[in-house]
Design an enzyme around this catalytic site. Structure first.
Site, short mmCIF file in Angstrom:
data_model
loop_
_atom_site.label_atom_id
_atom_site.label_comp_id
_atom_site.label_asym_id
_atom_site.label_seq_id
_atom_site.Cartn_x
_atom_site.Cartn_y
_atom_site.Cartn_z
N CYS A 45 -0.81 0.18 7.79
CA CYS A 45 -1.45 0.66 6.56
C CYS A 45 -2.86 1.17 6.82
CB CYS A 45 -1.46 -0.45 5.51
SG CYS A 45 0.18 -0.84 4.84
N LYS B 17 12.59 9.07 -0.19
CA LYS B 17 12.35 10.48 0.11
C LYS B 17 13.25 11.41 -0.70
CE LYS B 17 10.67 10.19 4.92
NZ LYS B 17 10.74 8.74 5.13
N GLU C 43 0.82 -1.21 0.00
CA GLU C 43 0.00 0.00 0.00
C GLU C 43 0.86 1.26 0.00
OE1 GLU C 43 -2.36 -3.08 2.47
OE2 GLU C 43 -0.29 -2.63 1.96
N ARG D 55 3.52 5.90 -2.80
CA ARG D 55 4.70 6.66 -3.18
C ARG D 55 4.91 6.63 -4.70
NH1 ARG D 55 7.42 8.36 1.14
NH2 ARG D 55 9.28 8.87 -0.07
N LYS E 174 -2.36 4.68 7.94
CA LYS E 174 -1.94 5.55 6.84
C LYS E 174 -3.10 5.85 5.90
CE LYS E 174 2.99 4.59 7.08
NZ LYS E 174 4.24 4.25 6.38
#
EC number: 3.5.4.34
Length: 503
Positions: A300, A436, A89, A94, A303
């Site tokens: 998840c 990131k 997920e 991302r 999130k």
């Protein structure tokens, strides 16, 4: 029109035909989970029809992820070049952000093929009104959504909460009654040895249930005799007692609960650990389990609840957006599933949030389930290996795919590009395209490609250098995140600032 099964099959077909073997599990001994984001686009003059499901629409997978792993605190890096969380997920989300960054580059270059159109504020953009996004995951998200009452009628297994058999059900996107449950598909923790046998045992009513060992990430636990209930832990006692009542349709009783391997947040309410339906407290924030070293990655379920308020675009892209990019539906593949648990985990925990900035809102996202099983899910692999005693393990690799022109595929293991040696860690070649620092660099390229007078105010007001600087400068996003944490997700574990100061 679209159905849950159509979205599931679209994602499965994309996985089968558009991705190479690299990163996929060896079906003789491995399994994985899949998640994806699907763009649904109606004709430009029929805005809203994609949501209603009444007209023909174009459907396209724009982001996909697989994976089951998560790194511990001791493997986190201050350079932003490792994937902390490789659950499917999160990889899909991302990957979706990578797609959104590309689409924003198209928009700022004034290319009509972009999904964005100009907003009313300088430097701001918004999603075209005829486009929505649907999130698909092959298994119930780990954490609160996976704490599911198990119900049964005499001599019948694998019934859904409302008493309907699984087979043959199909769900339209506009349906609100979508409570399906697959057989005994459960996500394991990394320690799980799949050679454990699933046993059928008789209960007091003469019915049968299944039981498995306790090292799975999602497990079944079964009701013990009444009594010895701790009513002060949380509201789970009342909820589970209500769930344990017989229903009029089929006289279903809660005889157990699917467990989640996600651990409660330190300092918050904890699970009772009482065997049976009282084992878990529901509605809690949880962190993903790690191998030995505890992780800092929220479940998840947590999130998804966050994305349902803040959007999927993240803080960086919010600089350029007038409104967050929300999901219109979340669809789960064939597996243990409860509409009540999904509703609680994704929507109800945050429904009461107030004082959010303009444009932010707890979404009434549609929650649906498909009858189609992912071919590389643990259950599917087990069913295909009925005569084998070989131990099944989660696939160590994670796949990221984004609908972008350059390098859409990204395969990682242990947070780095697959094949990276210890000596190679830290090099640009070792980085995932969705870590990131890589997404930050893509964002910086976007910023520098725009003339200063066309930048949004938040990017013109002061000098910004680090990843942390740019995130904190997204003022409306940070205000919304602060409201969400203080009113609903109080125990959320945030990464220390030192992990966000890279450039």
């Amino acid at each position: 029109m679209w159905t849950a099964d159509e979205i599931a099959e679209l994602c499965y077909e994309h996985y089968r035909s558009r991705l190479p073997k690299q990163g996929k599990p060896d079906p003789s001994r491995e399994w994985t989970s899949l998640a994806a984001v699907v763009k649904v686009e109606s004709a430009a003059n029929e805005a809203g029809s994609a949501v209603l499901g009444t007209l023909q629409v174009a459907k396209e997978v724009v982001a996909l992820g697989t994976g089951t792993k998560c790194i511990g605190l001791n493997k986190m890096r201050k350079t932003g070049d490792v994937l902390n969380d490789s659950h499917a997920e999160v990889v899909a989300k991302r990957s979706f952000q990578r797609y959104l960054l590309h689409q924003m580059r198209l928009a700022t270059s004034y290319q009509q093929c972009s999904i964005f159109i100009p907003g009313t504020e300088t430097g701001k953009w918004k999603l075209k009104p005829n486009i929505i996004f649907i999130f698909f995951c092959s298994h119930t998200p780990c954490g609160d959504a996976s704490i599911i009452p198990i119900r049964e009628t005499e001599n019948h297994l694998s019934k859904s909460v409302d008493g309907h058999d699984i087979a043959g059900q199909s769900v339209l996107c506009s349906s609100s009654n979508c409570d399906h449950r697959g057989p005994e598909d459960k996500r394991k923790s990394e320690k799980m040895a799949s050679s454990h046998m699933i046993k059928r045992m008789k209960n007091a009513d003469g019915g049968f249930f299944s039981t498995i060992t306790e090292d799975m990430a999602v497990q079944q636990v079964f009701a013990k005799p009444e009594g010895n209930v701790n009513p002060e832990c949380c509201e789970s006692s009342e909820e589970m007692q209500a769930a344990n009542k017989e229903t009029n349709a089929g006289k279903l009783k809660a005889v157990g609960v699917y467990r989640t391997g996600a651990k409660f947040v330190p300092g918050e309410l904890s699970d009772t650990l009482i065997p049976g339906i009282e084992y878990h407290c529901v509605g809690l924030l949880r962190v993903k389990p790690g191998r030995g070293d505890r992780t800092c990655s929220m479940s998840c379920s947590d999130k998804l609840a966050r994305w349902n308020v803040l959007g999927c675009q993240g803080a960086l892209l919010m600089h350029f957006l007038q409104y967050p990019v929300y999901l219109s539906a979340v669809i789960v593949g064939k597996c243990p599933y409860s509409q009540e648990a999904m509703q609680r985990a994704v929507i109800e925990r945050c429904r009461h949030i107030s004082l959010l900035p303009d444009g932010f809102l707890t979404q009434e996202v549609q929650l649906l389930q498909s009858d189609l099983q992912f071919e590389h899910s643990r259950q599917a692999i087990q069913e295909g290996q009925t005569s084998s005693k070989r131990k099944l393990v989660p696939c160590s690799a994670a796949i990221s795919w984004s609908a972008v022109p350059e390098g859409p595929l990204d395969v990682t293991s242990d947070g780095f590009r697959q094949g990276t040696t210890k000596k190679g860690i830290g090099s640009p070649q070792s980085r995932s395209k969705i870590c990131k620092v890589e997404l930050f660099h893509e964002f910086q390229k976007l910023v520098t490609s725009i003339s200063k007078e066309n930048l949004p105010d938040t990017l013109r007001m002061k000098t910004l250098e680090t990843y942390w600087d740019y995130k904190e400068a997204a003022l409306n996003y940070q205000e919304a995140w602060k409201a969400l944490r203080s009113q609903a997700l109080l125990g959320w574990i945030k990464n220390a600032q030192e992990y966000l100061l890279f450039m």
